[in-house]
Design a protein around this motif. Structure first.
Motif, PDB file in Angstrom:
ATOM      1  N   PHE A 129     -21.510 -90.037   0.993  1.00  0.00           N
ATOM      2  CA  PHE A 129     -20.927 -90.341   2.281  1.00  0.00           C
ATOM      3  C   PHE A 129     -19.468 -89.389   2.357  1.00  0.00           C
ATOM      4  CE2 PHE A 129     -22.989 -94.483   2.196  1.00  0.00           C
ATOM      5  CZ  PHE A 129     -23.886 -94.319   3.654  1.00  0.00           C
ATOM      6  N   MET A 130     -19.014 -89.183   1.070  1.00  0.00           N
ATOM      7  CA  MET A 130     -17.773 -88.405   0.959  1.00  0.00           C
ATOM      8  C   MET A 130     -18.077 -86.883   1.511  1.00  0.00           C
ATOM      9  SD  MET A 130     -15.363 -89.605  -2.227  1.00  0.00           S
ATOM     10  CE  MET A 130     -16.418 -89.512  -3.330  1.00  0.00           C
ATOM     11  N   ARG A 131     -19.296 -86.529   1.269  1.00  0.00           N
ATOM     12  CA  ARG A 131     -19.736 -85.213   1.443  1.00  0.00           C
ATOM     13  C   ARG A 131     -20.319 -85.230   3.022  1.00  0.00           C
ATOM     14  NH1 ARG A 131     -17.161 -81.683   0.026  1.00  0.00           N
ATOM     15  NH2 ARG A 131     -19.134 -80.291   0.122  1.00  0.00           N
ATOM     16  N   GLY A 132     -20.198 -86.385   3.678  1.00  0.00           N
ATOM     17  CA  GLY A 132     -20.668 -86.079   4.987  1.00  0.00           C
ATOM     18  C   GLY A 132     -21.883 -87.017   5.449  1.00  0.00           C
ATOM     19  N   ALA A 133     -22.691 -87.798   4.457  1.00  0.00           N
ATOM     20  CA  ALA A 133     -23.844 -88.267   4.923  1.00  0.00           C
ATOM     21  C   ALA A 133     -23.675 -89.461   5.845  1.00  0.00           C
ATOM     22  CB  ALA A 133     -24.573 -88.997   3.658  1.00  0.00           C
ATOM     23  N   SER A 134     -24.645 -89.508   6.917  1.00  0.00           N
ATOM     24  CA  SER A 134     -24.366 -90.572   7.852  1.00  0.00           C
ATOM     25  C   SER A 134     -24.802 -91.931   7.661  1.00  0.00           C
ATOM     26  CB  SER A 134     -25.077 -89.992   9.287  1.00  0.00           C
ATOM     27  OG  SER A 134     -26.261 -89.870   9.173  1.00  0.00           O
ATOM     28  N   ARG A 135     -25.961 -91.754   6.692  1.00  0.00           N
ATOM     29  CA  ARG A 135     -26.659 -93.336   6.511  1.00  0.00           C
ATOM     30  C   ARG A 135     -27.626 -92.976   5.198  1.00  0.00           C
ATOM     31  NH1 ARG A 135     -30.940 -93.968  11.320  1.00  0.00           N
ATOM     32  NH2 ARG A 135     -31.873 -91.839  11.348  1.00  0.00           N
ATOM     33  N   ILE A 136     -27.875 -93.931   4.445  1.00  0.00           N
ATOM     34  CA  ILE A 136     -28.651 -94.036   3.308  1.00  0.00           C
ATOM     35  C   ILE A 136     -29.501 -95.320   3.416  1.00  0.00           C
ATOM     36  CG2 ILE A 136     -29.018 -94.019   0.839  1.00  0.00           C
ATOM     37  CD1 ILE A 136     -25.935 -92.941   0.629  1.00  0.00           C
ATOM     38  N   PHE A 137     -30.813 -94.933   3.873  1.00  0.00           N
ATOM     39  CA  PHE A 137     -31.978 -95.907   3.436  1.00  0.00           C
ATOM     40  C   PHE A 137     -32.342 -96.162   2.111  1.00  0.00           C
ATOM     41  CE2 PHE A 137     -32.972 -93.917   7.727  1.00  0.00           C
ATOM     42  CZ  PHE A 137     -32.767 -95.278   8.334  1.00  0.00           C
ATOM     43  N   LEU A 138     -32.786 -97.404   1.808  1.00  0.00           N
ATOM     44  CA  LEU A 138     -33.201 -98.105   0.611  1.00  0.00           C
ATOM     45  C   LEU A 138     -34.296 -98.275   0.698  1.00  0.00           C
ATOM     46  CD1 LEU A 138     -29.871-100.132  -0.092  1.00  0.00           C
ATOM     47  CD2 LEU A 138     -29.960 -97.901  -0.653  1.00  0.00           C
ATOM     48  N   VAL A 139     -35.291 -97.604  -0.436  1.00  0.00           N
ATOM     49  CA  VAL A 139     -36.543 -98.232  -0.635  1.00  0.00           C
ATOM     50  C   VAL A 139     -36.731 -98.528  -1.897  1.00  0.00           C
ATOM     51  CG1 VAL A 139     -37.300 -96.585   1.186  1.00  0.00           C
ATOM     52  CG2 VAL A 139     -37.378 -95.741  -0.996  1.00  0.00           C
ATOM     53  N   GLU A 140     -37.903 -99.286  -2.325  1.00  0.00           N
ATOM     54  CA  GLU A 140     -38.274 -99.763  -3.521  1.00  0.00           C
ATOM     55  C   GLU A 140     -39.134 -98.781  -4.325  1.00  0.00           C
ATOM     56  OE1 GLU A 140     -39.716-103.843  -5.778  1.00  0.00           O
ATOM     57  OE2 GLU A 140     -39.609-103.637  -3.446  1.00  0.00           O
ATOM     58  N   THR A 141     -40.128 -98.032  -3.618  1.00  0.00           N
ATOM     59  CA  THR A 141     -40.930 -97.287  -4.159  1.00  0.00           C
ATOM     60  C   THR A 141     -40.782 -95.606  -3.836  1.00  0.00           C
ATOM     61  OG1 THR A 141     -42.622 -97.331  -2.705  1.00  0.00           O
ATOM     62  CG2 THR A 141     -42.437 -99.208  -4.681  1.00  0.00           C
ATOM     63  N   VAL A 142     -41.231 -94.807  -4.804  1.00  0.00           N
ATOM     64  CA  VAL A 142     -41.382 -93.543  -4.552  1.00  0.00           C
ATOM     65  C   VAL A 142     -42.246 -93.286  -3.270  1.00  0.00           C
ATOM     66  CG1 VAL A 142     -42.164 -91.031  -5.502  1.00  0.00           C
ATOM     67  CG2 VAL A 142     -40.644 -92.725  -6.910  1.00  0.00           C
ATOM     68  N   GLU A 143     -43.328 -93.879  -3.397  1.00  0.00           N
ATOM     69  CA  GLU A 143     -44.431 -93.800  -2.280  1.00  0.00           C
ATOM     70  C   GLU A 143     -43.429 -93.930  -0.863  1.00  0.00           C
ATOM     71  OE1 GLU A 143     -46.168 -94.011  -6.053  1.00  0.00           O
ATOM     72  OE2 GLU A 143     -44.855 -95.405  -5.132  1.00  0.00           O
ATOM     73  N   GLN A 144     -42.995 -95.110  -0.799  1.00  0.00           N
ATOM     74  CA  GLN A 144     -42.175 -95.213   0.387  1.00  0.00           C
ATOM     75  C   GLN A 144     -41.243 -94.207   0.823  1.00  0.00           C
ATOM     76  OE1 GLN A 144     -40.773 -99.436  -1.144  1.00  0.00           O
ATOM     77  NE2 GLN A 144     -41.191 -99.749   1.253  1.00  0.00           N
ATOM     78  N   ALA A 145     -40.547 -93.748  -0.187  1.00  0.00           N
ATOM     79  CA  ALA A 145     -39.528 -92.653   0.179  1.00  0.00           C
ATOM     80  C   ALA A 145     -40.335 -91.102   0.844  1.00  0.00           C
ATOM     81  CB  ALA A 145     -38.937 -92.070  -1.121  1.00  0.00           C
ATOM     82  N   PHE A 146     -41.551 -90.837   0.089  1.00  0.00           N
ATOM     83  CA  PHE A 146     -42.242 -90.050   0.679  1.00  0.00           C
ATOM     84  C   PHE A 146     -42.715 -90.218   2.002  1.00  0.00           C
ATOM     85  CE2 PHE A 146     -42.875 -88.476  -4.006  1.00  0.00           C
ATOM     86  CZ  PHE A 146     -42.066 -87.232  -3.854  1.00  0.00           C
TER      87      PHE A 146
END
Length: 230
Positions: A35-52
């Motif tokens: 966030f300090m580097r400017g990110a607007s939001r961070i989604f949270l997921v439980e698995t690597v598969e969800q992220a991909f």
């Protein structure tokens, strides 16, 4: 005001009005730096598969995190606050998956107000909660997400004493406990090249930033949002 500290990533606690989930080494220190580097939001997921899957549907998203502490092949970022602090992330959306902090947070979505932090933003988070939520009687859960790490537990005790206006533990003591926790040990082992000491040094710095990290619990996919401190 009733404040209870719990430890571990699995859900074993009663519902609270306010929950603070802590992951010092390293997930929510990473989020703070992002966030300090400017990110607007961070989604949270439980698995690597969800992220991909999210990445497939949204190619511009950036994946960050680890499995059992190790980087994930195909993720743009590992779980290193030092590395992410070097990046320009203005306006970017990050998807984060980690073993302890993210999983613990996803187990607390029934809380009315859900915050995440490492030590770097612990004081700001506690002070914000005192101002924003303490007019009424509240039940507060503080979750030290690592199942056995004194790094998270020391930070939890530090936040609790700020909320209670006591002075039982100093920032310097918290820093010492983080540095000497068994979780930090591998970061100072030169033979363990997958972990760098710079990460822990990021994790023990209290930073005076003008925001806290609050989880949007009603979003279809839970996400951390930057909330400005007045």
């Amino acid at each position: 005001m009733k404040i209870q500290i719990y430890q571990g990533r699995n859900r074993i606690w009663e519902k609270a009005d306010i929950t603070i989930v802590i992951d010092v080494i390293r997930a929510f220190t990473v989020a703070h730096y992002a966030f300090m580097r400017g990110a607007s939001r961070i989604f949270l997921v439980e698995t690597v598969e969800q992220a991909f899957k999210m990445k497939k549907n949204n190619p511009g998203y950036l994946l960050a995190g680890e499995v059992n502490g190790n980087p994930v092949e195909g993720f743009e970022f590992d779980n290193s606050p030092f590395h992410i602090a070097q990046k320009q992330l203005t306006g970017e959306t990050i998807v984060q998956r980690t073993t302890n902090g993210v999983r613990a947070t996803l187990n607390c979505l029934d809380s009315d107000h859900l915050y995440v932090t490492g030590f770097s933003n612990a004081r700001n988070t506690a002070e914000f909660i005192k101002k924003a939520h303490m007019e009424e009687e509240r039940k507060i859960n503080i979750v030290a997400s690592h199942p056995s790490g004194d790094d998270d537990y020391a930070c939890a005790e530090y936040i609790k004493q700020i909320l209670e206006d006591t002075k039982q533990i100093s920032p310097q003591e918290v820093e010492t406990r983080i540095l000497h926790s068994h979780v930090a040990k591998k970061f100072f082992d030169a033979k363990n090249t997958g972990f760098i000491r710079e990460d822990v040094m990021c994790c023990v710095k209290e930073l005076d930033t003008d925001f806290v990290m609050k989880v949007n619990v009603i979003s279809e996919i839970p996400m951390i949002e930057r909330v400005q401190v007045c």
